[in-house]
Design a protein around this motif. Structure first.
Motif, short mmCIF file in Angstrom:
data_model
loop_
_atom_site.label_atom_id
_atom_site.label_comp_id
_atom_site.label_asym_id
_atom_site.label_seq_id
_atom_site.Cartn_x
_atom_site.Cartn_y
_atom_site.Cartn_z
N MET A 1 0.85 -1.20 0.00
CA MET A 1 0.00 0.00 0.00
C MET A 1 0.89 1.25 0.00
O MET A 1 1.87 1.28 0.72
CB MET A 1 -0.88 -0.02 1.24
CG MET A 1 -2.10 0.83 1.07
SD MET A 1 -3.33 0.65 2.38
CE MET A 1 -2.50 -0.08 3.76
N SER A 2 0.55 2.21 -0.82
CA SER A 2 1.37 3.42 -0.82
C SER A 2 0.49 4.66 -0.71
O SER A 2 -0.47 4.81 -1.45
CB SER A 2 2.19 3.46 -2.11
OG SER A 2 2.87 4.68 -2.16
N GLY A 3 0.83 5.51 0.25
CA GLY A 3 0.04 6.72 0.47
C GLY A 3 0.45 7.82 -0.49
O GLY A 3 1.03 7.57 -1.55
N TRP B 1 -10.35 9.39 4.30
CA TRP B 1 -8.91 9.16 4.12
C TRP B 1 -8.19 9.29 5.46
O TRP B 1 -8.49 10.19 6.25
CB TRP B 1 -8.32 10.18 3.14
CG TRP B 1 -8.81 10.02 1.74
CD1 TRP B 1 -9.81 10.74 1.14
CD2 TRP B 1 -8.36 9.08 0.77
NE1 TRP B 1 -10.01 10.31 -0.14
CE2 TRP B 1 -9.14 9.29 -0.40
CE3 TRP B 1 -7.40 8.07 0.77
CZ2 TRP B 1 -8.96 8.52 -1.55
CZ3 TRP B 1 -7.22 7.32 -0.39
CH2 TRP B 1 -8.00 7.55 -1.53
N CYS B 2 -7.23 8.42 5.68
CA CYS B 2 -6.39 8.53 6.88
C CYS B 2 -5.32 9.59 6.59
O CYS B 2 -4.49 9.41 5.70
CB CYS B 2 -5.77 7.17 7.16
SG CYS B 2 -4.82 7.18 8.66
N THR B 3 -5.42 10.70 7.29
CA THR B 3 -4.63 11.88 6.93
C THR B 3 -3.72 12.29 8.09
O THR B 3 -4.11 12.19 9.25
CB THR B 3 -5.59 13.04 6.61
OG1 THR B 3 -6.50 12.60 5.62
CG2 THR B 3 -4.84 14.25 6.08
N ARG B 4 -2.53 12.74 7.76
CA ARG B 4 -1.59 13.17 8.80
C ARG B 4 -1.01 14.54 8.41
O ARG B 4 -0.59 14.73 7.27
CB ARG B 4 -0.46 12.16 8.90
CG ARG B 4 0.46 12.40 10.07
CD ARG B 4 1.59 11.44 10.00
NE ARG B 4 1.19 10.07 10.28
CZ ARG B 4 1.51 9.42 11.40
NH1 ARG B 4 2.22 10.02 12.32
NH2 ARG B 4 1.16 8.18 11.57
N VAL B 5 -1.00 15.46 9.37
CA VAL B 5 -0.49 16.82 9.11
C VAL B 5 0.88 16.98 9.78
O VAL B 5 1.04 16.66 10.95
CB VAL B 5 -1.49 17.88 9.62
CG1 VAL B 5 -0.89 19.28 9.49
CG2 VAL B 5 -2.80 17.79 8.85
N LEU B 6 1.83 17.50 9.01
CA LEU B 6 3.19 17.72 9.52
C LEU B 6 3.57 19.20 9.34
O LEU B 6 2.99 19.89 8.50
CB LEU B 6 4.21 16.90 8.71
CG LEU B 6 3.89 15.45 8.40
CD1 LEU B 6 4.99 14.88 7.51
CD2 LEU B 6 3.78 14.64 9.68
N ARG B 7 4.58 19.64 10.10
CA ARG B 7 5.13 20.96 9.80
C ARG B 7 6.64 20.88 9.82
O ARG B 7 7.24 20.08 10.56
CB ARG B 7 4.64 22.01 10.79
CG ARG B 7 5.19 21.86 12.20
CD ARG B 7 4.83 23.09 13.01
NE ARG B 7 5.27 22.97 14.39
CZ ARG B 7 5.07 23.91 15.31
NH1 ARG B 7 4.44 25.02 15.00
NH2 ARG B 7 5.51 23.76 16.54
N GLU B 8 7.24 21.73 9.01
CA GLU B 8 8.70 21.80 8.92
C GLU B 8 9.17 23.22 9.14
O GLU B 8 8.57 24.15 8.59
CB GLU B 8 9.15 21.35 7.54
CG GLU B 8 9.42 19.88 7.42
CD GLU B 8 10.63 19.63 6.53
OE1 GLU B 8 10.80 20.31 5.51
OE2 GLU B 8 11.44 18.79 6.89
N PRO B 9 10.28 23.42 9.88
CA PRO B 9 10.94 22.39 10.67
C PRO B 9 10.06 21.98 11.82
O PRO B 9 9.22 22.76 12.27
CB PRO B 9 12.21 23.10 11.16
CG PRO B 9 11.84 24.56 11.17
CD PRO B 9 10.89 24.75 10.05
N GLY B 10 10.23 20.74 12.31
CA GLY B 10 9.48 20.33 13.49
C GLY B 10 8.81 18.99 13.36
O GLY B 10 9.29 18.09 12.68
N THR B 11 7.69 18.84 14.06
CA THR B 11 6.79 17.68 14.14
C THR B 11 7.32 16.57 15.07
O THR B 11 6.64 16.21 16.01
CB THR B 11 6.47 17.08 12.75
OG1 THR B 11 5.96 18.11 11.90
CG2 THR B 11 5.44 15.97 12.87
N THR B 12 8.49 16.02 14.79
CA THR B 12 9.02 14.99 15.70
C THR B 12 9.54 15.69 16.97
O THR B 12 9.81 16.90 16.95
CB THR B 12 10.20 14.23 15.07
OG1 THR B 12 11.30 15.15 14.89
CG2 THR B 12 9.83 13.63 13.72
N GLY C 1 -0.10 3.73 3.82
CA GLY C 1 -1.17 4.21 2.93
C GLY C 1 -1.77 5.54 3.32
O GLY C 1 -2.83 5.92 2.82
N GLU C 2 -1.12 6.29 4.21
CA GLU C 2 -1.71 7.56 4.67
C GLU C 2 -1.51 8.70 3.66
O GLU C 2 -0.59 8.67 2.84
CB GLU C 2 -1.06 7.97 6.01
CG GLU C 2 -1.41 7.01 7.13
CD GLU C 2 -0.84 7.45 8.47
OE1 GLU C 2 -0.57 8.65 8.65
OE2 GLU C 2 -0.68 6.57 9.33
#
Ligand code: TMP
Length: 214
Positions: free
Chosen positions: A1-3, A32-43, A90-91
């Motif tokens: 599966m590829s998101g 949809w399984c959705t994920r929001v990120l920000r750069e720089p950052g998130t982790t 698959g996100e």
């Protein structure tokens, strides 16, 4: 599966964060399984790097070279800790900035050698590349006005990058234009001075064209 990996780019005040929030809600409603990120950052590591880059009281002396490496240290962590596993699951990943911001701000804005900047980016991301990048384009006047209104609401939070002069942001804007011209298939330019609804409708149309089959 590829998101799918979708990034949003633009200068300060281009409306990226607003559009990402609306898009994430719409994708979620559509299942949809959705994920929001920000750069720089998130982790956790990336957020510490973000603090060092933007708000730390001891960041005054930061050189452009250090800035380049810290942006990409945060990115290298994000790619391996979150983006690759989420894509494999698959996100749909929506990121508030990614490596085009480095080309624009550290390359064009700070004037670092573009070939070197690209080598550092390549090392940080390997073969993890966005399927689609939406460049929200606003005039320098709109960008400056929106930034000033944001800063007026948060007067006590100093941001080392946002205090740069207008010429720096003008060079960064030229950088985004150059990136869009070099990769027109991946980087789609949206005129973003309109209302959030108007821009959102165009964003939705672009995003639908890259969603995986269900
Ligand atoms: P923002 O999340 O509020 O947009 O703040 C991120 C800041 O960092 C913004 O001023 C743009 C800058 N930036 C770079 O200079 N290079 C980069 O590679 C990234 C991701 C952001």
């Amino acid at each position: 599966m590829s998101g799918r990996f979708i990034t949003f780019e633009g200068t300060e005040g281009s409306g990226k964060t607003t559009q990402i929030g609306r898009l994430a809600a719409r994708l979620g409603e559509a299942g949809w399984c959705t994920r929001v990120l920000r750069e720089p950052g998130t982790t956790p590591i990336g957020e510490e790097i973000r603090h060092t880059l933007k708000h730390s009281p001891s960041n005054h002396a930061m050189t452009p070279e250090t800035e380049l490496l810290l942006m990409n240290a945060s990115r290298a962590q994000l790619v391996r800790e979150i983006i690759r596993p989420a894509l494999a699951a698959g996100e749909i990943i929506l990121s508030d900035r990614f490596y085009d911001s480095t080309t624009a701000y550290q390359g064009y804005g700070r004037g670092l050698d573009l070939g070197l900047v690209q080598k550092v980016i390549d090392f940080a991301v390997g073969d993890t590349r966005p399927h689609l990048t939406i460049y929200l384009k606003v005039s320098p006047e709109v960008s400056a006005a929106r930034l000033a209104s944001r800063q007026a609401k948060l007067p006590f939070i100093r941001d080392r990058i946002e205090v740069a002069d207008q010429q720096f942001f003008a060079r960064a804007a030229r950088g985004f234009e150059a990136v869009a011209a070099a990769e027109p298939q991946r980087v789609r330019v949206l005129e973003a001075s309109g209302t959030a609804d108007e821009v959102g409708a165009q964003v939705w149309e672009l995003v639908q064209s890259v969603l995986p089959p269900r």
